[in-house]
Scaffold this motif. Structure first.
Motif, short mmCIF file in Angstrom:
data_model
loop_
_atom_site.label_atom_id
_atom_site.label_comp_id
_atom_site.label_asym_id
_atom_site.label_seq_id
_atom_site.Cartn_x
_atom_site.Cartn_y
_atom_site.Cartn_z
N THR A 54 0.83 -1.20 0.00
CA THR A 54 0.00 0.00 0.00
C THR A 54 0.87 1.25 0.00
O THR A 54 1.97 1.26 0.55
N MET A 56 0.46 5.80 -1.25
CA MET A 56 -0.37 6.86 -1.84
C MET A 56 0.44 7.64 -2.87
O MET A 56 1.65 7.82 -2.72
N GLY A 60 2.28 4.94 -4.38
CA GLY A 60 1.28 3.96 -4.76
C GLY A 60 1.60 3.33 -6.11
O GLY A 60 1.45 2.12 -6.31
N HIS A 61 2.03 4.17 -7.05
CA HIS A 61 2.40 3.63 -8.37
C HIS A 61 3.57 2.65 -8.25
O HIS A 61 3.57 1.59 -8.87
N LYS A 64 2.33 -0.62 -6.75
CA LYS A 64 1.65 -1.51 -7.70
C LYS A 64 2.67 -2.37 -8.45
O LYS A 64 2.44 -3.56 -8.68
N PHE A 79 -2.09 -4.96 -4.50
CA PHE A 79 -1.97 -3.57 -4.07
C PHE A 79 -3.29 -3.09 -3.48
O PHE A 79 -4.36 -3.32 -4.04
N HIS A 81 -5.18 0.33 -2.25
CA HIS A 81 -5.15 1.79 -2.24
C HIS A 81 -5.53 2.27 -0.84
O HIS A 81 -6.61 1.95 -0.34
N PRO A 82 -4.66 3.03 -0.17
CA PRO A 82 -4.94 3.40 1.23
C PRO A 82 -6.19 4.26 1.40
O PRO A 82 -6.87 4.16 2.43
N GLU A 84 -8.93 4.10 -0.50
CA GLU A 84 -10.08 3.22 -0.69
C GLU A 84 -10.23 2.25 0.48
O GLU A 84 -11.31 1.75 0.75
N SER A 85 -9.11 2.00 1.16
CA SER A 85 -9.15 1.02 2.25
C SER A 85 -10.07 1.44 3.37
O SER A 85 -10.64 0.59 4.08
N ASP A 89 -12.46 -1.36 1.33
CA ASP A 89 -11.48 -2.27 0.76
C ASP A 89 -10.59 -2.92 1.83
O ASP A 89 -9.94 -3.93 1.57
N GLU A 110 -3.42 9.15 4.51
CA GLU A 110 -4.24 7.99 4.15
C GLU A 110 -3.68 6.71 4.77
O GLU A 110 -4.44 5.81 5.16
#
Length: 328
Positions: A54, A56, A60-61, A64, A79, A81-82, A84-85, A89, A110
């Motif tokens: 995880t 941001m 984040g990229h 992934k 992966f 997403h913080p 969305e978590s 998620d 996040e």
């Protein structure tokens, strides 16, 4: 014109400086590989669930890509997403998982919102951060230091050297896990059954080789003329030459025949061993067919004798059969 050249030189120098800064940042990581790194590898290796990566923004990229590399090299990973978590998620996380949290500052909001859930589940967390004393660093079980002296961005704002260092550290983690798991080339190909690797990557030599009476096998004492007749009859463009004990001693190809006819005015007294290619390239039937194709392409040959561990021929594999099967 001079102004244009100066501008080009300036741009090229800046590009070189960016690459130097990033290269130095990656090399500096070597000095931080030690006990903490080994502990991180042990935690990931013993993970009974999945590895959740995880981060941001730019982290984040990079996360992934790290998750994708882990998954393709034998460590189930995804992966998260913080942001969305915190909207449902996070239900993907189980107590058996391990989290790799990426944040250069170690204070990404996040990620901070995700920490209580990680703590409540008792999930092991590995932090990849440039600030070991940050909130993230203090909460983590293990910290992998990805700090850099400076970013390659002249403004010092855009994540450049730091993201490159993070990606390199992620690769180091993935490859060490690959080695620790005994992950093989065949395992890797199993995870890549299509795309550039082709559909035929999982074939072994034994799946595609010619066997039995179809193999043109000749004793090394047979005459050159008799060997040519066998090659013509079998239509494979070569003959496997063996000694009295059945051990392969050479190979006679169409090319060898042409060279012999150009060299000798009279070939009636020649035997197969007089004109064969000694110490030819061979392959085992347990090898991947892709390896056979690589050998053929590297040495500009169209077929390989397949021998057992004692050196006795058990088959012949031809490039046409490899290409027909989709081996690439």
């Amino acid at each position: 014109m001079l102004q244009t050249l100066n501008k080009i030189n300036s741009i090229c120098e800046l590009a070189k400086e960016v690459l130097q800064i990033e290269a130095d940042s990656v090399l500096e990581l070597k000095n931080r590989i030690g006990e903490d790194f080994e502990k991180a590898i042990d935690i990931l290796y013993n993970c009974k669930g999945r590895v959740i990566v995880t981060g941001m923004g730019k982290s984040g990229h990079i996360g992934k890509k790290i998750a994708a590399t882990l998954s393709s090299t034998g460590t189930p990973s995804y992966f998260l997403h913080p942001a969305e978590s915190t909207h449902g998620d996070s239900g993907l996380i189980t107590r058996e998982d391990v989290v790799i949290a990426i944040s250069n500052s170690g204070e990404t909001a996040e990620l901070m919102n995700l920490l209580p859930l990680i703590e409540r589940f008792g999930v092991k967390m590995i932090a990849m951060t440039g600030k070991k004393d940050s909130t993230l660093g203090k909460k983590a079980d293990i910290v992998l230091d990805i700090s850099v002296e400076k970013e390659a961005c002249p403004l010092g704002k855009a994540p450049t050297a730091s993201t490159t260092a993070t990606l390199a550290m992620g690769d180091a983690v993935a490859i060490c896990l690959l080695k620790k798991r005994g992950f093989t080339e065949e395992d890797f190909l199993m995870f890549h059954p299509s795309g550039a690797l082709g559909r035929g990557v999982l074939y072994h030599v034994s799946d595609l080789m010619i066997t039995g009476d179809r193999i043109p096998v000749v004793n090394e004492n047979n005459t050159f003329h008799d060997t040519i007749q066998l090659i013509s009859a079998k239509k494979l463009g070569c003959a496997v030459i063996i000694n009295e004990n059945g051990i392969m001693t050479g190979i006679l190809t169409d090319g060898d025949i042409r060279r012999t006819l150009l060299k000798y005015d009279n070939t009636s007294n020649l035997s197969a061993k007089d004109v064969m290619t000694h110490n030819p390239k061979v392959i085992l039937q347990t090898d991947l067919a892709a390896k056979a194709l690589h050998i053929m392409e590297k040495h500009s040959i169209t077929s390989l004798a397949v021998c057992d561990n004692t050196g006795k021929p058990v088959g012949l594999i031809h490039i046409h059969d490899l290409l027909k099967a989709g081996v690439a």
